[in-house]
Design an enzyme around this catalytic site. Structure first.
Site, PDB file in Angstrom:
ATOM      1  CE  LYS A 132      32.353  19.303 -79.576  1.00 10.92           C
ATOM      2  NZ  LYS A 132      33.677  19.421 -80.195  1.00 10.92           N
TER       3      LYS A 132
ATOM      4  CD  GLU B 202      27.127   4.448 -81.865  1.00  9.83           C
ATOM      5  OE1 GLU B 202      28.109   4.850 -82.493  1.00  9.83           O
ATOM      6  OE2 GLU B 202      26.138   3.948 -82.409  1.00  9.83           O
TER       7      GLU B 202
ATOM      8  CB  CYS C 219      35.034   2.386 -79.834  1.00  2.00           C
ATOM      9  SG  CYS C 219      34.163   2.201 -81.403  1.00  2.00           S
TER      10      CYS C 219
ATOM     11  CD  GLU D 250      38.334   3.232 -75.047  1.00  2.00           C
ATOM     12  OE1 GLU D 250      37.992   4.242 -74.409  1.00  2.00           O
ATOM     13  OE2 GLU D 250      37.764   2.853 -76.083  1.00  2.00           O
TER      14      GLU D 250
HETATM   15  P1  NAD Z   1      35.761  12.544 -75.971  1.00  2.00           P
HETATM   16  O1  NAD Z   1      34.668  12.041 -75.104  1.00  2.00           O
HETATM   17  O2  NAD Z   1      36.920  13.195 -75.337  1.00  2.00           O
HETATM   18  O3  NAD Z   1      35.197  13.618 -77.016  1.00  2.00           O
HETATM   19  C1  NAD Z   1      34.160  13.294 -77.927  1.00  2.00           C
HETATM   20  C2  NAD Z   1      33.421  14.561 -78.305  1.00  2.00           C
HETATM   21  O4  NAD Z   1      32.744  15.062 -77.153  1.00  2.00           O
HETATM   22  C3  NAD Z   1      34.335  15.695 -78.785  1.00  2.00           C
HETATM   23  O5  NAD Z   1      33.674  16.351 -79.851  1.00  2.00           O
HETATM   24  C4  NAD Z   1      34.437  16.583 -77.563  1.00  2.00           C
HETATM   25  O6  NAD Z   1      34.695  17.930 -77.860  1.00  2.00           O
HETATM   26  C5  NAD Z   1      33.052  16.432 -76.958  1.00  2.00           C
HETATM   27  N1  NAD Z   1      32.955  16.693 -75.518  1.00  2.00           N
HETATM   28  C6  NAD Z   1      33.897  16.492 -74.577  1.00  2.00           C
HETATM   29  N2  NAD Z   1      33.407  16.828 -73.352  1.00  2.00           N
HETATM   30  C7  NAD Z   1      32.128  17.236 -73.551  1.00  2.00           C
HETATM   31  C8  NAD Z   1      31.098  17.690 -72.684  1.00  2.00           C
HETATM   32  N3  NAD Z   1      31.271  17.787 -71.373  1.00  2.00           N
HETATM   33  N4  NAD Z   1      29.903  18.015 -73.218  1.00  2.00           N
HETATM   34  C9  NAD Z   1      29.687  17.901 -74.540  1.00  2.00           C
HETATM   35  N5  NAD Z   1      30.623  17.487 -75.416  1.00  2.00           N
HETATM   36  C10 NAD Z   1      31.822  17.144 -74.926  1.00  2.00           C
HETATM   37  O7  NAD Z   1      36.193  11.307 -76.875  1.00  2.00           O
HETATM   38  P2  NAD Z   1      37.378  11.252 -77.938  1.00  2.00           P
HETATM   39  O8  NAD Z   1      38.667  11.240 -77.198  1.00  2.00           O
HETATM   40  O9  NAD Z   1      37.149  12.269 -79.001  1.00  2.00           O
HETATM   41  O10 NAD Z   1      37.126   9.830 -78.611  1.00  2.00           O
HETATM   42  C11 NAD Z   1      37.655   8.641 -78.123  1.00  2.00           C
HETATM   43  C12 NAD Z   1      36.612   7.861 -77.348  1.00  2.00           C
HETATM   44  O11 NAD Z   1      35.485   7.637 -78.178  1.00  2.00           O
HETATM   45  C13 NAD Z   1      37.092   6.492 -76.918  1.00  2.00           C
HETATM   46  O12 NAD Z   1      36.681   6.247 -75.597  1.00  2.00           O
HETATM   47  C14 NAD Z   1      36.371   5.564 -77.877  1.00  2.00           C
HETATM   48  O13 NAD Z   1      36.192   4.253 -77.410  1.00  2.00           O
HETATM   49  C15 NAD Z   1      35.081   6.273 -78.079  1.00  2.00           C
HETATM   50  N6  NAD Z   1      34.444   5.832 -79.313  1.00  2.00           N
HETATM   51  C16 NAD Z   1      33.347   5.021 -79.229  1.00  2.00           C
HETATM   52  C17 NAD Z   1      32.736   4.555 -80.391  1.00  2.00           C
HETATM   53  C18 NAD Z   1      31.531   3.665 -80.325  1.00  2.00           C
HETATM   54  O14 NAD Z   1      30.909   3.473 -81.360  1.00  2.00           O
HETATM   55  N7  NAD Z   1      31.185   3.119 -79.180  1.00  2.00           N
HETATM   56  C19 NAD Z   1      33.260   4.927 -81.636  1.00  2.00           C
HETATM   57  C20 NAD Z   1      34.376   5.744 -81.674  1.00  2.00           C
HETATM   58  C21 NAD Z   1      34.962   6.198 -80.505  1.00  2.00           C
END
Ligand code: NAD
Length: 482
Positions: free
Chosen positions: A175, A251, A285, A379
């Site tokens: 997804k 992650e 991130c 963040e």
């Molecule tokens: P997000 O958590 O809003 O969304 C990530 C994914 O999760 C999307 O596909 C979203 O549709 C899905 N999602 C959201 N709520 C959900 C739920 N309740 N159940 C299942 N799926 C759900 O994150 P984002 O805004 O897309 O990405 C940014 C974040 O990602 C930042 O916090 C960043 O630090 C983190 N990030 C971490 C890494 C790492 O390797 N640690 C890498 C990249 C990004």
């Protein structure tokens, strides 16, 4: 507008209820493609396709060389379609096209090649026992893997999840983030072309909460959840995954510390620190968003760092000279620019930067912010950095570790003893010394605290993507345990 569907069981299909949504180019602020908008029912269809391909298809039982060859073919196709994939992510989230060509696409191809080879070479261990028995370990595929991805490195992070899952014989439901759906459909088309059997890699589009994402995490037919995204989302997924005892790997967010000691090579430290916070418009991130500089070089460092920030070219991500694009969406632009408004209440001074054209924020350097200020603690996920002076090594370590996150840290010093000493004391999954974002795919990748649960990469991915099985053999009349 072009339409991009779900890819389920080898077919590209619309949603059951026919719903669609537009994906918006953050540079033009106009929709540029139409996407199938999935619901929980579409997620169930995707899981059913993956389940059936796992339970009765050839993929989990295929020879490793054959599976590996198919993944190598996919890597070749990713390179052959570099422009199409680069266009997809650039238009979906504003990342410079040149960066997609130089970094994200090659890295996606190398993810497939690396894990194909890794799974072929790191097959098993055999442990001779003093009793004359020996144990050998079988790494059996775990089953159906749900991969839920964020929008900041769509292709790169999706391939980072899919490649080890497939290499170890699992089937996958991917997804992608709702802001960056297109490259996932393109990748799934290429996977079919490479010879990955139908149903082995499925893509379902849609939102997270009470939608596709949540349906994947509550499904009893999913055997692993690999999630990258915000820490709060990780908490929500962890709560629901616990009901089925589904193992997960998270992650999550970060607030990376970047520590510059006075004995560092300042040219290199300025250049790496610039990349650490401004790459991908700070939507990383791993961003070095808390910069700590030892007092004897503080003024000189800040002056040079601000000049390097001002020298970056922001603009149309399709133009080759552009180094920074806009932020990925209007929602995200509002979030990042909203943080700049908190300085009035919390303290701090903007030396350079601020809101730019459209949905862009210019490289922003903040000094004199208290360590309790929101811009320093939370963040932001944008091109915004706080710079704080320190005097001693102990103080630097305390400042760096004063966060709930612990994904990564950077330190700059020419003293080798200090480098090892401080690296050991930093609470982080990765510490980069005199560099940033240099990766070896065999190394563990993940975070401590609010930055994640588990590690991926090399053998760490193998442990997560398989069910290791111990087979204990008696050897009759064994002479020695060698
Ligand atoms: P997000 O958590 O809003 O969304 C990530 C994914 O999760 C999307 O596909 C979203 O549709 C899905 N999602 C959201 N709520 C959900 C739920 N309740 N159940 C299942 N799926 C759900 O994150 P984002 O805004 O897309 O990405 C940014 C974040 O990602 C930042 O916090 C960043 O630090 C983190 N990030 C971490 C890494 C790492 O390797 N640690 C890498 C990249 C990004």
């Amino acid at each position: 507008m072009n339409f991009f569907g779900h890819v389920l069981g080898g077919d590209e299909v619309p949603s059951i209820d026919g719903e669609r949504f537009d994906t918006v180019n953050p540079w033009t602020r106009e929709p540029w493609a139409e996407i199938a908008l999935g619901s929980a029912a579409d997620a169930e269809r995707a899981v059913a396709a993956a389940r059936s391909a796992f339970d009765s298809g050839p993929w989990p039982h295929m020879g490793r060389a054959e599976r590996g060859a198919i993944l190598h073919r996919l890597a070749d196709l990713v390179e052959d379609h570099a422009d199409e994939l680069a266009n997809a992510d650039t238009r979906d989230m504003g990342k410079p096209h040149s960066v997609m060509h130089a970094k994200d696409v090659p890295r996606a191809a190398s993810n497939f090649r690396f894990f194909a080879d890794h799974a072929r070479l790191r097959t098993s261990e055999s442990l001779p026992m003093d009793s004359g028995h020996h144990v050998y370990v079988r790494y059996e595929p775990a089953g159906v893997v749900a991969a839920i991805a964020p929008w900041n490195f769509p292709l790169m992070l999706e391939s980072w999840k899919i490649a080890p899952a497939l290499a170890w014989g699992n089937t996958v439901v991917l997804k992608p983030a709702e802001d960056t759906p297109v490259s996932a459909t393109v990748l799934a088309r290429l996977a079919l072309e490479a010879g990955i059997p139908p149903g082995v890699l499925n893509v379902v589009h849609g939102y997270g909460p009470e939608s596709v994402g949540e349906a994947l995490t509550t499904s009893q037919n999913v055997d692993r959840i690999t999630f990258t995204g915000e820490s709060t989302t990780g908490r929500a997924i962890g709560r629901v995954a616990a009901a089925n005892l589904t193992p997960y790997s998270f992650e999550l967010g970060g607030k990376g510390a970047n520590v510059v000691f006075a004995d560092a090579d300042l040219n290199a430290a300025v250049s790496w620190s610039n990349r650490a916070i401004f790459t991908n418009s700070g939507q990383v991130c791993l961003a070095g968003s808390r910069l700590f500089v030892q007092r004897p070089v503080y003024d000189e460092f800040v002056a040079r760092f601000v000049a390097s920030a001002d020298a970056l070219t922001i603009g149309d991500p399709l133009q080759p000279e552009t180094q920074l694009g806009p932020l990925a969406s209007e929602t995200h632009f509002r979030k990042v620019s909203g943080y700049l408004d908190t300085i009035g209440d919390d303290g701090g001074k903007i030396l350079t930067g601020g809101v730019g054209d459209g949905w862009s924020v210019r490289p922003t350097v903040i000094v004199d912010a208290p360590t309790t200020a929101r811009v320093h603690c939370e963040e932001i996920f944008g091109p915004v950095v706080t710079v704080t002076p320190f005097d001693t090594e102990d103080e630097a370590v305390a400042l760096a570790n004063d966060t709930r996150y612990g994904l990564n840290a950077m330190l700059f010093t020419d003293d080798v003893h200090r480098a090892h000493r401080v690296a050991a004391r930093l609470r982080a999954g990765t510490v980069w010394v005199n560099c940033f974002f240099v990766r070896d795919l065999r190394a563990p990748f993940g975070g401590v605290g609010d930055s994640g649960i588990g590690r991926e990469g090399g053998d760490y991915s193998r442990e997560f993507m398989t069910e290791p099985k111990a087979v204990v053999m008696e050897i009759r009349d064994a002479i020695d345990p060698a």
